[in-house]
Design a protein around this motif. Sequence first.
Motif, PDB file in Angstrom:
ATOM      1  N   UNK A 197      32.116  28.574  47.459  1.00  0.00           N
ATOM      2  CA  UNK A 197      32.061  29.039  46.074  1.00  0.00           C
ATOM      3  C   UNK A 197      32.246  30.551  46.150  1.00  0.00           C
ATOM      4  N   UNK A 198      33.458  31.012  45.873  1.00  0.00           N
ATOM      5  CA  UNK A 198      33.761  32.435  46.026  1.00  0.00           C
ATOM      6  C   UNK A 198      32.941  33.309  45.072  1.00  0.00           C
ATOM      7  N   UNK A 199      32.618  32.796  43.899  1.00  0.00           N
ATOM      8  CA  UNK A 199      31.807  33.580  42.959  1.00  0.00           C
ATOM      9  C   UNK A 199      30.441  33.884  43.568  1.00  0.00           C
ATOM     10  N   UNK A 200      29.819  32.880  44.171  1.00  0.00           N
ATOM     11  CA  UNK A 200      28.501  33.070  44.785  1.00  0.00           C
ATOM     12  C   UNK A 200      28.609  33.871  46.078  1.00  0.00           C
ATOM     13  N   UNK A 201      29.569  33.531  46.912  1.00  0.00           N
ATOM     14  CA  UNK A 201      29.734  34.172  48.225  1.00  0.00           C
ATOM     15  C   UNK A 201      29.962  35.679  48.106  1.00  0.00           C
ATOM     16  N   UNK A 202      30.734  36.104  47.107  1.00  0.00           N
ATOM     17  CA  UNK A 202      31.093  37.521  46.975  1.00  0.00           C
ATOM     18  C   UNK A 202      30.425  38.195  45.772  1.00  0.00           C
ATOM     19  N   UNK A 203      29.395  37.550  45.213  1.00  0.00           N
ATOM     20  CA  UNK A 203      28.635  38.119  44.086  1.00  0.00           C
ATOM     21  C   UNK A 203      29.541  38.561  42.932  1.00  0.00           C
ATOM     22  N   UNK A 204      30.448  37.685  42.544  1.00  0.00           N
ATOM     23  CA  UNK A 204      31.377  37.987  41.456  1.00  0.00           C
ATOM     24  C   UNK A 204      30.747  37.529  40.146  1.00  0.00           C
ATOM     25  N   UNK A 205      30.521  38.478  39.259  1.00  0.00           N
ATOM     26  CA  UNK A 205      29.907  38.158  37.972  1.00  0.00           C
ATOM     27  C   UNK A 205      30.988  37.893  36.935  1.00  0.00           C
ATOM     28  N   UNK A 206      30.705  36.931  36.065  1.00  0.00           N
ATOM     29  CA  UNK A 206      31.659  36.598  35.015  1.00  0.00           C
ATOM     30  C   UNK A 206      30.935  36.076  33.787  1.00  0.00           C
ATOM     31  N   UNK A 232      38.355  31.276  41.883  1.00  0.00           N
ATOM     32  CA  UNK A 232      39.082  32.519  41.651  1.00  0.00           C
ATOM     33  C   UNK A 232      40.070  32.687  42.792  1.00  0.00           C
ATOM     34  N   UNK A 233      41.281  33.115  42.466  1.00  0.00           N
ATOM     35  CA  UNK A 233      42.296  33.372  43.482  1.00  0.00           C
ATOM     36  C   UNK A 233      43.150  34.561  43.047  1.00  0.00           C
ATOM     37  N   UNK A 234      43.838  35.150  43.993  1.00  0.00           N
ATOM     38  CA  UNK A 234      44.751  36.256  43.702  1.00  0.00           C
ATOM     39  C   UNK A 234      46.173  35.715  43.579  1.00  0.00           C
ATOM     40  N   UNK A 235      46.927  36.254  42.623  1.00  0.00           N
ATOM     41  CA  UNK A 235      48.322  35.853  42.436  1.00  0.00           C
ATOM     42  C   UNK A 235      49.174  37.098  42.232  1.00  0.00           C
ATOM     43  N   UNK A 236      50.179  37.246  43.070  1.00  0.00           N
ATOM     44  CA  UNK A 236      51.079  38.386  42.957  1.00  0.00           C
ATOM     45  C   UNK A 236      52.277  38.125  42.063  1.00  0.00           C
ATOM     46  N   UNK A 237      52.559  36.848  41.785  1.00  0.00           N
ATOM     47  CA  UNK A 237      53.719  36.491  40.966  1.00  0.00           C
ATOM     48  C   UNK A 237      53.240  35.990  39.611  1.00  0.00           C
ATOM     49  N   UNK A 238      53.321  36.861  38.595  1.00  0.00           N
ATOM     50  CA  UNK A 238      52.809  36.554  37.258  1.00  0.00           C
ATOM     51  C   UNK A 238      53.453  37.485  36.254  1.00  0.00           C
ATOM     52  N   UNK A 267      38.847  49.912  42.954  1.00  0.00           N
ATOM     53  CA  UNK A 267      37.733  49.833  43.906  1.00  0.00           C
ATOM     54  C   UNK A 267      37.448  48.384  44.320  1.00  0.00           C
ATOM     55  N   UNK A 268      38.099  47.418  43.660  1.00  0.00           N
ATOM     56  CA  UNK A 268      37.927  46.001  44.010  1.00  0.00           C
ATOM     57  C   UNK A 268      39.133  45.431  44.778  1.00  0.00           C
ATOM     58  N   UNK A 269      39.973  46.302  45.331  1.00  0.00           N
ATOM     59  CA  UNK A 269      41.150  45.826  46.075  1.00  0.00           C
ATOM     60  C   UNK A 269      40.760  44.934  47.249  1.00  0.00           C
ATOM     61  N   UNK A 270      39.679  45.266  47.936  1.00  0.00           N
ATOM     62  CA  UNK A 270      39.243  44.424  49.060  1.00  0.00           C
ATOM     63  C   UNK A 270      38.847  43.032  48.557  1.00  0.00           C
ATOM     64  N   UNK A 271      38.211  42.962  47.402  1.00  0.00           N
ATOM     65  CA  UNK A 271      37.858  41.672  46.824  1.00  0.00           C
ATOM     66  C   UNK A 271      39.119  40.880  46.466  1.00  0.00           C
ATOM     67  N   UNK A 272      40.106  41.545  45.898  1.00  0.00           N
ATOM     68  CA  UNK A 272      41.380  40.884  45.573  1.00  0.00           C
ATOM     69  C   UNK A 272      41.945  40.231  46.830  1.00  0.00           C
ATOM     70  N   UNK A 273      41.995  40.998  47.899  1.00  0.00           N
ATOM     71  CA  UNK A 273      42.542  40.483  49.156  1.00  0.00           C
ATOM     72  C   UNK A 273      41.698  39.320  49.695  1.00  0.00           C
ATOM     73  N   UNK A 274      40.395  39.451  49.612  1.00  0.00           N
ATOM     74  CA  UNK A 274      39.502  38.425  50.145  1.00  0.00           C
ATOM     75  C   UNK A 274      39.635  37.113  49.387  1.00  0.00           C
ATOM     76  N   UNK A 275      39.576  37.162  48.041  1.00  0.00           N
ATOM     77  CA  UNK A 275      39.659  35.909  47.283  1.00  0.00           C
ATOM     78  C   UNK A 275      41.060  35.315  47.339  1.00  0.00           C
TER      79      UNK A 275
END
Length: 193
Positions: free
Chosen positions: A91-100, A30-36, A74-82
């Motif tokens: 493994x960002x999903x495991x490290x930050x407890x991201x469910x999918x 998972x990654x953040x993208x500002x250009x989309x 409320x997930x802005x900090x997660x956006x910045x972190x990933x």
Amino acid sequence: MRKPIDHLSLHAYPGMVALVTSKYKDKHNIMAAGLHTVIGYAPPIYGVSLRKETYSYDLIMKSGNFGINFVPAHLAKLIQTVGTRSGKDIDKFAEYNIEYDDSKKLNVPILKEAYFAYECKVIETRTYGSHDFVTGEIHTIYQDEEKFFEKDSLEKMLPDLNQLEIPLYLGRSLYATFNSNVEQKEYPLYLPK
């Protein structure tokens, strides 16, 4: 006074950040993208600008698929972190407890917290300077109906800001919250005679 400058500025912000998800075999990221952006509607196509060096880019090119996810403020900090950690290292999903959930058609992660998401099949990749623009045909659209206006409403495509707060990236690790407290104005639609 306006004058020429020799560098890009953050003039395109504030804007929404998409969380791009990818999966190839037993690896996911998972990654953040500002250009989309949405590219077209028939067929529905979405594009995202990625650096070739990213772990996500590698997974997307190998699998031919990607997910685009939008999450609440409320997930802005997660956006910045990933967006600032590499999936090559953790493994960002495991490290930050991201469910999918696995998507319906293309086997990409769709975030449980996403109020809106796409699963996309890559149709083209083009290099533009430091980034590749990856376009994908949207195969499934996911929407949390509770966060949008009623289905029978003309506004059904608009988020209900009484139910949803949207994070807006201002640049340089700063976020603002777009919610019902923001002044809204409606202007009549001009239709030529």
